[in-house]
Each structure stands twice: as C-alpha cells, then as structure tokens.
Scaffold this motif. Structure first.
Motif, PDB file in Angstrom:
ATOM      1  N   ILE A 153     -15.839 -40.184   1.580  1.00  0.00           N
ATOM      2  CA  ILE A 153     -15.298 -41.104   0.571  1.00  0.00           C
ATOM      3  C   ILE A 153     -13.978 -41.687   1.073  1.00  0.00           C
ATOM      4  CG2 ILE A 153     -14.524 -41.310  -1.834  1.00  0.00           C
ATOM      5  CD1 ILE A 153     -16.062 -38.630  -2.365  1.00  0.00           C
ATOM      6  N   GLU A 154     -13.799 -42.981   0.926  1.00  0.00           N
ATOM      7  CA  GLU A 154     -12.518 -43.620   1.262  1.00  0.00           C
ATOM      8  C   GLU A 154     -12.140 -44.593   0.158  1.00  0.00           C
ATOM      9  OE1 GLU A 154      -9.113 -44.599   2.200  1.00  0.00           O
ATOM     10  OE2 GLU A 154     -10.021 -43.114   3.533  1.00  0.00           O
ATOM     11  N   LYS A 177     -26.226 -40.226  10.205  1.00  0.00           N
ATOM     12  CA  LYS A 177     -26.090 -38.950   9.485  1.00  0.00           C
ATOM     13  C   LYS A 177     -24.878 -38.953   8.560  1.00  0.00           C
ATOM     14  CE  LYS A 177     -27.510 -35.157  11.362  1.00  0.00           C
ATOM     15  NZ  LYS A 177     -27.689 -33.952  12.203  1.00  0.00           N
ATOM     16  N   ILE A 178     -24.228 -40.113   8.446  1.00  0.00           N
ATOM     17  CA  ILE A 178     -23.012 -40.213   7.632  1.00  0.00           C
ATOM     18  C   ILE A 178     -23.186 -41.328   6.609  1.00  0.00           C
ATOM     19  CG2 ILE A 178     -20.526 -40.650   7.647  1.00  0.00           C
ATOM     20  CD1 ILE A 178     -20.516 -39.692  10.593  1.00  0.00           C
ATOM     21  N   GLN A 179     -22.934 -41.003   5.338  1.00  0.00           N
ATOM     22  CA  GLN A 179     -22.926 -42.016   4.284  1.00  0.00           C
ATOM     23  C   GLN A 179     -21.487 -42.247   3.850  1.00  0.00           C
ATOM     24  OE1 GLN A 179     -25.109 -40.993   0.723  1.00  0.00           O
ATOM     25  NE2 GLN A 179     -24.350 -42.777  -0.399  1.00  0.00           N
ATOM     26  N   VAL A 180     -21.034 -43.490   3.929  1.00  0.00           N
ATOM     27  CA  VAL A 180     -19.661 -43.849   3.550  1.00  0.00           C
ATOM     28  C   VAL A 180     -19.682 -44.430   2.135  1.00  0.00           C
ATOM     29  CG1 VAL A 180     -17.652 -45.285   4.091  1.00  0.00           C
ATOM     30  CG2 VAL A 180     -19.037 -44.323   5.960  1.00  0.00           C
ATOM     31  N   ILE A 181     -18.858 -43.862   1.257  1.00  0.00           N
ATOM     32  CA  ILE A 181     -18.720 -44.379  -0.111  1.00  0.00           C
ATOM     33  C   ILE A 181     -17.289 -44.873  -0.287  1.00  0.00           C
ATOM     34  CG2 ILE A 181     -18.693 -43.768  -2.571  1.00  0.00           C
ATOM     35  CD1 ILE A 181     -20.791 -41.622  -1.965  1.00  0.00           C
ATOM     36  N   GLN A 182     -17.131 -46.130  -0.710  1.00  0.00           N
ATOM     37  CA  GLN A 182     -15.788 -46.610  -1.025  1.00  0.00           C
ATOM     38  C   GLN A 182     -15.504 -46.334  -2.486  1.00  0.00           C
ATOM     39  OE1 GLN A 182     -14.836 -50.706  -0.094  1.00  0.00           O
ATOM     40  NE2 GLN A 182     -12.830 -50.534  -1.068  1.00  0.00           N
ATOM     41  N   GLY A 183     -14.430 -45.589  -2.741  1.00  0.00           N
ATOM     42  CA  GLY A 183     -14.073 -45.263  -4.117  1.00  0.00           C
ATOM     43  C   GLY A 183     -13.001 -44.189  -4.141  1.00  0.00           C
ATOM     44  N   ASP A 184     -12.552 -43.855  -5.332  1.00  0.00           N
ATOM     45  CA  ASP A 184     -11.534 -42.834  -5.544  1.00  0.00           C
ATOM     46  C   ASP A 184     -12.244 -41.483  -5.640  1.00  0.00           C
ATOM     47  OD1 ASP A 184      -9.657 -41.066  -6.575  1.00  0.00           O
ATOM     48  OD2 ASP A 184      -8.795 -42.524  -7.956  1.00  0.00           O
ATOM     49  N   ALA A 185     -11.921 -40.583  -4.741  1.00  0.00           N
ATOM     50  CA  ALA A 185     -12.596 -39.274  -4.707  1.00  0.00           C
ATOM     51  C   ALA A 185     -12.534 -38.578  -6.066  1.00  0.00           C
ATOM     52  CB  ALA A 185     -11.982 -38.388  -3.630  1.00  0.00           C
ATOM     53  N   LYS A 190     -17.162 -36.686  -9.524  1.00  0.00           N
ATOM     54  CA  LYS A 190     -17.733 -36.389 -10.850  1.00  0.00           C
ATOM     55  C   LYS A 190     -19.199 -36.817 -10.948  1.00  0.00           C
ATOM     56  CE  LYS A 190     -13.305 -37.005 -13.232  1.00  0.00           C
ATOM     57  NZ  LYS A 190     -12.513 -37.919 -14.092  1.00  0.00           N
ATOM     58  N   LYS A 191     -19.609 -37.754 -10.097  1.00  0.00           N
ATOM     59  CA  LYS A 191     -20.974 -38.298 -10.171  1.00  0.00           C
ATOM     60  C   LYS A 191     -21.993 -37.471  -9.381  1.00  0.00           C
ATOM     61  CE  LYS A 191     -19.017 -42.900 -10.714  1.00  0.00           C
ATOM     62  NZ  LYS A 191     -18.752 -44.195 -10.056  1.00  0.00           N
ATOM     63  N   PHE A 192     -21.519 -36.540  -8.542  1.00  0.00           N
ATOM     64  CA  PHE A 192     -22.448 -35.723  -7.763  1.00  0.00           C
ATOM     65  C   PHE A 192     -23.066 -34.632  -8.645  1.00  0.00           C
ATOM     66  CE2 PHE A 192     -19.494 -36.882  -4.115  1.00  0.00           C
ATOM     67  CZ  PHE A 192     -20.343 -37.848  -3.605  1.00  0.00           C
ATOM     68  N   ASN A 193     -24.285 -34.267  -8.314  1.00  0.00           N
ATOM     69  CA  ASN A 193     -24.959 -33.178  -9.032  1.00  0.00           C
ATOM     70  C   ASN A 193     -24.317 -31.838  -8.719  1.00  0.00           C
ATOM     71  OD1 ASN A 193     -26.843 -34.942 -10.148  1.00  0.00           O
ATOM     72  ND2 ASN A 193     -28.282 -34.684  -8.451  1.00  0.00           N
ATOM     73  N   ASP A 194     -24.499 -30.883  -9.601  1.00  0.00           N
ATOM     74  CA  ASP A 194     -24.047 -29.505  -9.352  1.00  0.00           C
ATOM     75  C   ASP A 194     -24.682 -28.990  -8.054  1.00  0.00           C
ATOM     76  OD1 ASP A 194     -22.997 -29.861 -11.845  1.00  0.00           O
ATOM     77  OD2 ASP A 194     -24.098 -28.234 -12.816  1.00  0.00           O
TER      78      ASP A 194
END
Length: 282
Positions: A153-154, A177-185, A190-194
């Motif tokens: 995340i960046e 093998k890397i997924q880049v997400i732009q956003g506030d960590a 909070k959006k990731f599953n348990d």
C-alpha cells in the motif's frame, strides 16, 4: 516499459573526462550493463538519440545529491508539491522527502536495511505478505523474491511516481507477484478479510507524520488480518532517543500487546519490533 537512462554526478564526471565515446552504466548500478554515449562537438548523444549539452552535464557533475534521467531531454528525479521529493543516489536509491531519507543510509545501505526488516519475519514460498507502506517497494520486492505473494500500500502519489521511474523498483510493476494499492493504509487495511495474511511488514513514516499508524486501533486491524501464528515486523527507528531519552519502541510494544500480539520483542539490527498472533487452541 520505456527505457530511461540515469545519470548521477559520478557518471557526469566520467563523461566530461572521456574526450570521446565512453561506455557507462546508466541504470544506477541495478545491473552491470553498460551503454555507449558518444561525443559530437559539445553534445553527448545517448543511446535513444537524445543530445545533451556539455553545460548540462557540468551542472549534473556538481550535484552530488540528486539523480537525473534521460527521456527525450534531461530531467531531475524530483517532484515539488506540498513537500519536496527526490531520489537520492545511494545504491540502491532512497527517497528524500523535505530532506528526510526514507531508508537508513549511514550504517547500512537501503538494500541491507530492507533485508534486515524482511529477515525479522522471514516470508516463505507461498505465503501472503502485507506491506503497509510501500515507498520505493524494496520490502515488497525482497519478500516476492523469497516466493511470497505481496500486497503493498502507498498513500502518496508522488512516491508512487518516483517508484515508477526508479530502476530498482521495476519489479513492483512487472514481477506478477506484487499487487500495488494506492491509498491510506489506515483505511485500506479495514477492507481486508479476517486472517488474510501470513506476514505483515509495517514500516510507517515517522510518528509525527503518521501517528494513527502507531495506534492501538490500527494494531488491532493488523491483528485481525493476520492468520493465527502470523508474524509482524514493525519498523520504529529510534527518533528522539539520543536527545530526549524517549523510547518510542516501548510504547509500540505495549500497544501491540494490548491489541493481542504475543512474543513482542525488539530486533536491534532492524531498529524495530517483532510480534506474532497466537495460534488458536484446538
């Protein structure tokens, strides 16, 4: 991806002393490859045909603290926005934001700094890693090299832009093998599953810039998304310790324990803390 050619003061001086065609490394020593730069009159001709005047090369030769790149012209790898961002010609490069470097560069280089952090939690083949604060992506790349799948995340678009320029960050966007997400960590996690991740590597900006990423609330989210037995490394550094006898690491460790983590201990060589989520009792 378009090929860029990189110059620091070191390469610029070599051009000025060459007196003719010269073979140079132009990827910030990411590889041992060399490219030929020709001299015609007072112009240097780069492999893509870009002509650069001697006066510009002389200016680069005097600028020890910056990275330049050739792309149908000469550009400084720097961005002026609300803050001033630039690549710094350490090997590999680091980013400076308002004069503060994002990696340790005194006792270790940025690559050793990265390996110290990743070694604290040792991602394995087939594991899933959350890298909360990407920066130039060295942590994500090192974890992927060990066989892990990485989500990184960046928050800052300017940092992302410099990562896209930096040759040492290329695997972020090409490795698969890397997924880049732009956003506030703080919000993205909070959006990731348990129980989504085997490993979390948390390397936030300094406390004064991102206090919420050192909060018990955020640590509870990291605990939630880790699988039972999952490992956490949290880079803390030691800001203020030398002058104010402030121990930021101790506060971090207390909040991690309150959030449910066990095995919380310091890792001196990485200037951070490790912890794990307990395994569920059967």
């Amino acid at each position: 991806m378009e090929e860029l050619y990189f110059l620091t003061a070191r390469e610029a001086r070599r051009l000025l002393f060459s007196g003719g065609a010269v073979k140079l490394n132009l990827d910030l020593r990411k590889t041992n490859r060399t490219w030929e730069v020709k001299l015609e009159g007072d112009e240097f001709i780069f492999p893509n045909g870009t002509r650069v005047g001697r006066d510009i090369i002389e200016r680069i030769a005097r600028d020890e603290g910056s990275v330049y790149f050739i792309r149908k012209g000469v550009y400084k790898a720097a961005i002026a926005g609300e803050h001033f961002y630039k690549l710094v010609p350490t090997i590999p490069p680091t980013i400076e934001i308002n004069g503060i470097r994002m990696h340790r560069t005194k006792e270790v280089n940025p690559l050793q700094d990265t390996r110290n952090k990743v070694n604290a939690v040792k991602p394995k083949e087939g594991e899933t890693v959350l890298d909360t604060c990407m920066g130039l992506g060295y942590t994500a790349i090192e974890s992927a090299k060990r066989g892990a799948y990485v989500i990184t995340i960046e928050k800052d678009p300017h940092v992302l832009e410099l990562a896209r320029i930096n040759p040492w960050s290329r695997e972020l966007f090409t490795g698969g093998k890397i997924q880049v997400i732009q956003g506030d960590a703080f919000e993205v996690v909070k959006k990731f599953n348990d129980e989504s991740f085997d490993v979390v590597i948390h390397d936030p900006p300094r406390f004064s810039l991102a206090g919420q990423l050192y909060s018990e609330e955020f640590y509870r989210e990291l605990y939630r998304v880790l699988k039972p037995g999952g490992r956490l490394f949290h880079y803390v550094g030691n800001p203020g310790k030398k002058y104010r006898r402030k121990d930021l690491q101790r506060g971090v460790m207390e909040r991690l324990r309150k959030a449910g983590f066990v095995g919380v201990k310091r890792v001196e060589e990485a200037l951070g803390v490790v912890a794990r989520k307990p395994v569920k009792e059967k």
